[in-house]
Design a protein around this motif. Structure first.
Motif, PDB file in Angstrom:
ATOM      1  N   THR A   1     103.574 -33.990  78.168  1.00  0.00           N
ATOM      2  CA  THR A   1     103.754 -35.362  77.671  1.00  0.00           C
ATOM      3  C   THR A   1     104.881 -36.055  78.438  1.00  0.00           C
ATOM      4  OG1 THR A   1     102.965 -34.762  75.477  1.00  0.00           O
ATOM      5  CG2 THR A   1     104.296 -36.762  75.626  1.00  0.00           C
ATOM      6  N   ILE A   2     105.978 -35.334  78.631  1.00  0.00           N
ATOM      7  CA  ILE A   2     107.117 -35.890  79.366  1.00  0.00           C
ATOM      8  C   ILE A   2     106.729 -36.199  80.809  1.00  0.00           C
ATOM      9  CG2 ILE A   2     109.437 -35.372  80.251  1.00  0.00           C
ATOM     10  CD1 ILE A   2     109.774 -33.626  77.646  1.00  0.00           C
ATOM     11  N   ALA A   3     106.016 -35.263  81.433  1.00  0.00           N
ATOM     12  CA  ALA A   3     105.585 -35.474  82.825  1.00  0.00           C
ATOM     13  C   ALA A   3     104.682 -36.700  82.928  1.00  0.00           C
ATOM     14  CB  ALA A   3     104.869 -34.228  83.343  1.00  0.00           C
ATOM     15  N   GLN A   4     103.765 -36.823  81.959  1.00  0.00           N
ATOM     16  CA  GLN A   4     102.829 -37.945  82.004  1.00  0.00           C
ATOM     17  C   GLN A   4     103.563 -39.275  81.766  1.00  0.00           C
ATOM     18  OE1 GLN A   4      99.795 -36.818  82.693  1.00  0.00           O
ATOM     19  NE2 GLN A   4      98.273 -38.341  82.103  1.00  0.00           N
ATOM     20  N   MET A   5     104.520 -39.276  80.830  1.00  0.00           N
ATOM     21  CA  MET A   5     105.299 -40.494  80.581  1.00  0.00           C
ATOM     22  C   MET A   5     106.060 -40.906  81.838  1.00  0.00           C
ATOM     23  SD  MET A   5     106.799 -40.198  76.683  1.00  0.00           S
ATOM     24  CE  MET A   5     108.120 -39.121  77.152  1.00  0.00           C
ATOM     25  N   GLY A   6     106.606 -39.932  82.557  1.00  0.00           N
ATOM     26  CA  GLY A   6     107.316 -40.241  83.800  1.00  0.00           C
ATOM     27  C   GLY A   6     106.399 -40.917  84.803  1.00  0.00           C
ATOM     28  N   ASN A   7     105.167 -40.420  84.892  1.00  0.00           N
ATOM     29  CA  ASN A   7     104.227 -41.021  85.835  1.00  0.00           C
ATOM     30  C   ASN A   7     103.759 -42.397  85.373  1.00  0.00           C
ATOM     31  OD1 ASN A   7     104.170 -39.028  87.889  1.00  0.00           O
ATOM     32  ND2 ASN A   7     103.042 -37.688  86.493  1.00  0.00           N
ATOM     33  N   VAL A   8     103.582 -42.572  84.067  1.00  0.00           N
ATOM     34  CA  VAL A   8     103.231 -43.892  83.528  1.00  0.00           C
ATOM     35  C   VAL A   8     104.322 -44.910  83.883  1.00  0.00           C
ATOM     36  CG1 VAL A   8     103.101 -45.186  81.344  1.00  0.00           C
ATOM     37  CG2 VAL A   8     101.682 -43.151  81.680  1.00  0.00           C
ATOM     38  N   ALA A   9     105.572 -44.520  83.647  1.00  0.00           N
ATOM     39  CA  ALA A   9     106.694 -45.411  83.975  1.00  0.00           C
ATOM     40  C   ALA A   9     106.724 -45.687  85.478  1.00  0.00           C
ATOM     41  CB  ALA A   9     108.012 -44.775  83.525  1.00  0.00           C
ATOM     42  N   GLY A  10     106.484 -44.651  86.269  1.00  0.00           N
ATOM     43  CA  GLY A  10     106.504 -44.802  87.723  1.00  0.00           C
ATOM     44  C   GLY A  10     105.398 -45.708  88.227  1.00  0.00           C
ATOM     45  N   LEU A  11     104.198 -45.588  87.640  1.00  0.00           N
ATOM     46  CA  LEU A  11     103.087 -46.413  88.121  1.00  0.00           C
ATOM     47  C   LEU A  11     103.299 -47.885  87.764  1.00  0.00           C
ATOM     48  CD1 LEU A  11     100.481 -46.575  89.658  1.00  0.00           C
ATOM     49  CD2 LEU A  11      99.231 -45.892  87.590  1.00  0.00           C
ATOM     50  N   VAL A  12     103.777 -48.144  86.550  1.00  0.00           N
ATOM     51  CA  VAL A  12     104.050 -49.543  86.162  1.00  0.00           C
ATOM     52  C   VAL A  12     105.124 -50.136  87.085  1.00  0.00           C
ATOM     53  CG1 VAL A  12     104.988 -51.045  84.358  1.00  0.00           C
ATOM     54  CG2 VAL A  12     103.338 -49.268  83.758  1.00  0.00           C
ATOM     55  N   ALA A  13     106.217 -49.401  87.269  1.00  0.00           N
ATOM     56  CA  ALA A  13     107.308 -49.909  88.111  1.00  0.00           C
ATOM     57  C   ALA A  13     106.849 -50.040  89.566  1.00  0.00           C
ATOM     58  CB  ALA A  13     108.522 -48.989  88.016  1.00  0.00           C
ATOM     59  N   GLY A  14     106.083 -49.070  90.031  1.00  0.00           N
ATOM     60  CA  GLY A  14     105.594 -49.103  91.417  1.00  0.00           C
ATOM     61  C   GLY A  14     104.713 -50.318  91.664  1.00  0.00           C
ATOM     62  N   LEU A  15     103.799 -50.600  90.736  1.00  0.00           N
ATOM     63  CA  LEU A  15     102.922 -51.767  90.885  1.00  0.00           C
ATOM     64  C   LEU A  15     103.739 -53.054  90.842  1.00  0.00           C
ATOM     65  CD1 LEU A  15      99.980 -50.597  88.575  1.00  0.00           C
ATOM     66  CD2 LEU A  15      99.829 -50.946  91.057  1.00  0.00           C
ATOM     67  N   MET A  16     104.684 -53.135  89.902  1.00  0.00           N
ATOM     68  CA  MET A  16     105.456 -54.377  89.749  1.00  0.00           C
ATOM     69  C   MET A  16     106.439 -54.610  90.886  1.00  0.00           C
ATOM     70  SD  MET A  16     106.005 -54.538  85.595  1.00  0.00           S
ATOM     71  CE  MET A  16     106.679 -56.223  85.626  1.00  0.00           C
ATOM     72  N   LYS A  17     106.935 -53.510  91.485  1.00  0.00           N
ATOM     73  CA  LYS A  17     107.866 -53.626  92.622  1.00  0.00           C
ATOM     74  C   LYS A  17     107.129 -53.671  93.954  1.00  0.00           C
ATOM     75  CE  LYS A  17     111.654 -50.655  90.866  1.00  0.00           C
ATOM     76  NZ  LYS A  17     112.698 -49.733  91.327  1.00  0.00           N
ATOM     77  N   ALA A  18     105.802 -53.479  93.940  1.00  0.00           N
ATOM     78  CA  ALA A  18     105.028 -53.306  95.172  1.00  0.00           C
ATOM     79  C   ALA A  18     105.600 -52.160  95.996  1.00  0.00           C
ATOM     80  CB  ALA A  18     104.964 -54.604  95.984  1.00  0.00           C
ATOM     81  N   ASP A  19     105.964 -51.084  95.320  1.00  0.00           N
ATOM     82  CA  ASP A  19     106.503 -49.899  95.989  1.00  0.00           C
ATOM     83  C   ASP A  19     105.354 -48.887  96.111  1.00  0.00           C
ATOM     84  OD1 ASP A  19     107.646 -47.391  96.531  1.00  0.00           O
ATOM     85  OD2 ASP A  19     109.465 -47.816  95.378  1.00  0.00           O
ATOM     86  N   TYR A  20     104.717 -48.904  97.284  1.00  0.00           N
ATOM     87  CA  TYR A  20     103.504 -48.095  97.468  1.00  0.00           C
ATOM     88  C   TYR A  20     103.792 -46.594  97.384  1.00  0.00           C
ATOM     89  CZ  TYR A  20     101.126 -52.389  98.826  1.00  0.00           C
ATOM     90  OH  TYR A  20     100.577 -53.647  98.826  1.00  0.00           O
ATOM     91  N   ASP A  21     104.970 -46.195  97.850  1.00  0.00           N
ATOM     92  CA  ASP A  21     105.316 -44.764  97.760  1.00  0.00           C
ATOM     93  C   ASP A  21     105.430 -44.333  96.295  1.00  0.00           C
ATOM     94  OD1 ASP A  21     105.343 -44.270 100.437  1.00  0.00           O
ATOM     95  OD2 ASP A  21     107.506 -44.577 100.673  1.00  0.00           O
ATOM     96  N   LEU A  22     106.060 -45.180  95.499  1.00  0.00           N
ATOM     97  CA  LEU A  22     106.211 -44.855  94.075  1.00  0.00           C
ATOM     98  C   LEU A  22     104.839 -44.851  93.379  1.00  0.00           C
ATOM     99  CD1 LEU A  22     107.951 -44.226  91.629  1.00  0.00           C
ATOM    100  CD2 LEU A  22     108.495 -46.665  91.429  1.00  0.00           C
ATOM    101  N   ILE A  23     103.987 -45.800  93.741  1.00  0.00           N
ATOM    102  CA  ILE A  23     102.617 -45.802  93.202  1.00  0.00           C
ATOM    103  C   ILE A  23     101.960 -44.460  93.520  1.00  0.00           C
ATOM    104  CG2 ILE A  23     100.297 -46.805  93.468  1.00  0.00           C
ATOM    105  CD1 ILE A  23     101.724 -49.522  94.054  1.00  0.00           C
ATOM    106  N   SER A  24     102.097 -44.066  94.765  1.00  0.00           N
ATOM    107  CA  SER A  24     101.465 -42.829  95.226  1.00  0.00           C
ATOM    108  C   SER A  24     101.993 -41.608  94.460  1.00  0.00           C
ATOM    109  CB  SER A  24     101.706 -42.681  96.728  1.00  0.00           C
ATOM    110  OG  SER A  24     101.111 -41.506  97.206  1.00  0.00           O
TER     111      SER A  24
END
Lengths: 312, 312
Positions: free
Chosen positions: B200-223
């Motif tokens: 659950t913790i791992a998945q939450m980290g990735n959820v937070a990362g994907l939202v932030a990556g999309l909003m920052k246009a940070d393709y590495d973070l999206i990846s």
């Protein structure tokens, strides 16, 4: 350099929905560490203030010096001698990231003393060793924001992947520390190892909402997303008056309110200092009505993290 | 109005880490629904194309007309008569949000025919009823983006709280549909009801990362964030060659790759159309090498959602 004095701020970990993945730093209070070179090789603790004599004085057992020893070992330095003084400016076991602030101030101080061989990002894993000493697991949700400042997301622990997200300018933190103590190890122990898929989905939705709300400066979304269906229902049992204090915060203008770290401190986020103050006074009064003394801290979000206060 | 023709796009739900909370719309393919007023009250299905006769023809059993009936009931309209034609432009049970696209096109068409008594946001819960018919649960991660466009987050189901986040301009989707079929109900059935706290913790980290990556246009973070430790390891067992196809996508320039919805379609996100194409061809070839036919779709992210194509 012969002498460094460094400051590392208190932090709020978890931030409602983000167990082990979210944390932010506040402006004050924070711990202060002084390191001074001495002739005799080895690290010794000269003095600790503000802990009522409760922290270990042996360098290999105290978080603040353990992190220094790890860093020196990593750098292959065996001949450095220094005396360390730690000023604890927040209570132990408070949920304010007390051990993290000490470890971060320690690692920043020794790195500065050595001429900054490591970057801030590189210091993180050494500071995490201090957390391992204090809580039994090397989590990063306090040391990350204390070291780096701002609102921090730990995307992954293996490998460690940590980044900051911007927060709205007008976001303020209320932190109320009731005069009771919770052991971080106990607070972890009572958590269940399994979470329902339904609650996992709910929590992920709130994690996504909080990140987006902070990045969009959408205070309503921040407020709606400050919901923890996994950890708070379990841990709040350890904090007397938790539900009443939370209600007081929400009813007095806070966007949201939850346990700070593993508690017993309770934090709220508000739009504007005035709301933060109003919420805080209501929270403190609620504890007082139940016969519990508490300390109130009001602060903006600390954007810089740990700082060096003096160099000689 | 006497006649409306509406289009609703295919969608990718879950998006790796965001089970039931993330979805985005693509530009094509999409389903088309025509509604034409007739004298006799009641809704009848005149024709369905592209489904090989597999969808129910009774209005009270087909997602596209069920949503219309719900909407009419809500509005208290009993005397409307209309004939409905559905053009299925994507396979059933494909993981491309097929039933959602039909339901959304249907609800948008009838709302337009009635002079738009409801807003897009208000139409959402009616479209979700179509999903309940198709999959047994009224989830919103396909109907949300098909109706509203863009990358959609469902923060909460009760109460329904849905919002869009911006995506970088240069983000492209590859969608490969292998010529096999998975029943959405089965794909839900094999999931465990409990998740470890660690995952659950791992998945939450990735959820937070994907939202932030999309909003920052940070393709590495999206990846780095396109990681699903909960659902993909279970559901991918139902998709032959999944691991090889995913590897082919990543090795050929995709930022990340996972199951689209409940599968069997597999999607990838890439920076730039050229990478999306390269990844897609490698994915299709991998299926072909295993003797499985597949259909490749390349598309930008659809920002507008469902549209009305014709009015009379």
């Amino acid at each position: 350099m012969n002498y460094i004095k460094a400051f590392a701020p208190a932090t709020v970990a978890n931030v409602a929905c983000g167990f082990d993945i979210f944390g932010f730093a506040i402006q004050e209070p924070g711990d202060v560490v002084e390191v001074r070179r001495i002739d005799k090789p080895g690290i010794v603790i000269k003095e600790i203030t503000g802990d009522d004599g409760r922290l270990p004085r042996a360098a290999e057992k105290n978080a603040v010096t353990v992190v220094m020893l790890h860093l020196l070992k990593h750098l292959g330095i065996t001949d450095l001698g220094c005396e360390v003084t730690l000023h604890k400016n927040m209570p132990l076991g408070s949920g304010m990231g007390s051990s993290a602030a000490s470890a971060v101030a320690g690692v920043v101080a020794i790195n500065e003393l050595l001429g900054n061989p490591l970057t801030r990002g590189e210091l993180l894993r050494f500071a995490m060793e201090g957390e391992r000493i204090a809580s039994g697991s090397a989590h990063a949700d306090n040391v990350g924001p204390s070291l780096l400042g701002g609102f921090v997301v730990i995307r992954s622990y293996t490998p460690l992947d940590i980044f900051s997200i911007p927060v709205p300018d007008d976001l303020y933190c209320t932190l109320v520390h009731p005069d009771i103590e919770i052991n971080t190890k106990d607070a972890r122990y009572i958590l269940r190892n399994e979470v329902s898929l339904k609650n996992t989905i709910a929590q992920m939705g709130n994690v996504a909402g909080l990140v987006a709300g902070l990045m969009k400066a959408d205070y309503d979304l921040i407020s709606r997303s400050m919901v923890d269906v996994i950890i708070e229902p379990v841990r709040s049992i350890l904090i007397p008056e938790f539900n009443e204090v939370k209600k007081a915060a929400i009813n007095n203008g806070a966007l949201g309110c939850s346990i700070s770290g593993s508690g017993p401190s309770i934090f709220a986020l508000s739009r504007g200092m005035e709301n933060a103050r109003k919420a805080g006074e209501a929270m403190k009064q609620t504890f007082a009505d139940a016969g519990i003394d508490s300390t109130l801290h009001l602060s903006g979000i600390n954007q810089g993290g740990a700082t060096v206060l003096e160099r000689e």
